[in-house]
Scaffold this active site. Structure first.
Site, PDB file in Angstrom:
ATOM      1  N   GLY A 138      -7.963  10.076  34.060  1.00 48.10           N
ATOM      2  CA  GLY A 138      -7.807   9.273  32.850  1.00 48.10           C
ATOM      3  C   GLY A 138      -7.748   7.798  33.210  1.00 48.10           C
ATOM      4  CB  ALA A 139      -8.697   4.823  32.475  1.00 49.16           C
ATOM      5  CD  GLU A 194      -3.829   8.033  38.751  1.00 50.24           C
ATOM      6  OE1 GLU A 194      -3.530   8.863  37.893  1.00 50.24           O
ATOM      7  OE2 GLU A 194      -3.718   6.802  38.568  1.00 50.24           O
TER       8      GLU A 194
HETATM    9  C1  5RP Z   1      -1.635   7.641  35.733  1.00 48.14           C
HETATM   10  C2  5RP Z   1      -2.850   7.087  35.103  1.00 48.14           C
HETATM   11  C3  5RP Z   1      -3.350   7.773  33.866  1.00 48.14           C
HETATM   12  O1  5RP Z   1      -4.650   8.198  34.083  1.00 48.14           O
HETATM   13  C4  5RP Z   1      -3.312   6.804  32.726  1.00 48.14           C
HETATM   14  O2  5RP Z   1      -1.980   6.324  32.595  1.00 48.14           O
HETATM   15  C5  5RP Z   1      -3.761   7.460  31.415  1.00 48.14           C
HETATM   16  O3  5RP Z   1      -2.813   8.403  31.019  1.00 48.14           O
HETATM   17  P1  5RP Z   1      -2.983   9.250  29.691  1.00 48.14           P
HETATM   18  O4  5RP Z   1      -4.179  10.108  29.882  1.00 48.14           O
HETATM   19  O5  5RP Z   1      -1.700  10.032  29.585  1.00 48.14           O
HETATM   20  O6  5RP Z   1      -3.156   8.276  28.566  1.00 48.14           O
HETATM   21  O7  5RP Z   1      -3.436   6.134  35.524  1.00 48.14           O
HETATM   22  O8  5RP Z   1      -1.216   6.854  36.803  1.00 48.14           O
END
Ligand code: 5RP
Length: 236
Positions: free
Chosen positions: A90-91, A111
């Protein structure tokens, strides 16, 4: 697996579901962290269980490792895999050049290592993560606990010298105690509003003693699969 989903969860789920189409038998797959990545891990688990998909997964956090094992994915370390065919993660934000802010879940260090060690990185995100310019989401940086207040002061000085507009830097907390990453470090969140030159900022941040890594992913992501609340999916 899904039941009745809210629009945001539906957007995350459909992006994850589309991204797992890229996964083939025999692949070594980097498994991201966060709520969107968790959907992807569950989808892969279903493919392992129901379709006999054979993959080995390298998780990017203890949370993801536990979920991957729970859904039946064979988990190996990055040192065992050495190199990966694909990472799906994810991001927190992505821009038109597919540069990212990551680390909202505090797993940015593993990551970034895992994504960099992959032939391809696919990001899965709901459309709300798409931005013109990175920086509205606070930029996380991982710092070692030793002298973190000095590191914070050095980062603030650096931001002033770079003429960065928002310069508020906060220590991420977990209740009353500092948040601790899987690597035993802390996270500083940089509230910058707008990051003019993300490439330069990323390089300069990593020069500050005590900073282990920052959450800017520049030229690492190859594809973003974007999900919408109505179930549509687009690829950037
Ligand atoms: C964790 C991350 C996640 O990918 C990012 O925070 C997105 O999280 P979510 O899918 O819960 O919105 O970088 O370190």
């Amino acid at each position: 697996m899904t039941g009745e989903l809210s629009p945001i969860d539906k957007a995350k789920f459909v992006a994850a579901k589309r991204a797992v189409d890229f996964v083939e038998d025999g692949m070594r797959v980097g498994l991201g962290t966060g709520s969107t990545a968790a959907w992807m891990v569950r989808c892969l688990g279903e493919m392992v269980r129901d379709d006999g998909l054979k993959i080995r997964g390298v998780p990017t956090s203890t949370r993801t490792a536990a979920l991957a094992r729970e859904v039946g994915i064979e988990v190996i370390s990055l040192d065992e895999a050495r190199w990966l065919d694909l990472t799906i993660d994810g991001a927190d934000e992505f821009d038109g050049d597919l540069n990212l802010i990551k680390g909202g879940g505090g797993a940015l260090l593993q990551e970034k290592i895992v994504a960099t060690a992959s032939d391809q990185m696919i990001v899965i995100a709901d459309v709300g993560k798409e931005v013109e310019t990175l920086g509205a989401f606070p930029l996380p940086i991982e710092v070692i606990p030793f002298g973190w207040q000095t590191t914070k002061a050095l980062v603030e000085e650096m931001l002033i010298s770079m003429d960065v507009l928002g310069r508020n830097v906060t220590l991420r907390m977990n209740g009353d105690a500092p948040f601790v990453t899987d690597e035993g470090n802390h996270i500083l969140d940089l509230h910058l509003n707008r990051i003019g030159n993300a490439r330069q900022l990323s390089m300069v941040l990593n020069q500050v003693p005590g900073v282990v890594e920052n959450g800017l992913f520049i030229d690492i992501c190859d594809v973003v699969v974007v999900g919408y609340g109505d179930g549509r999916v687009e690829t950037r």
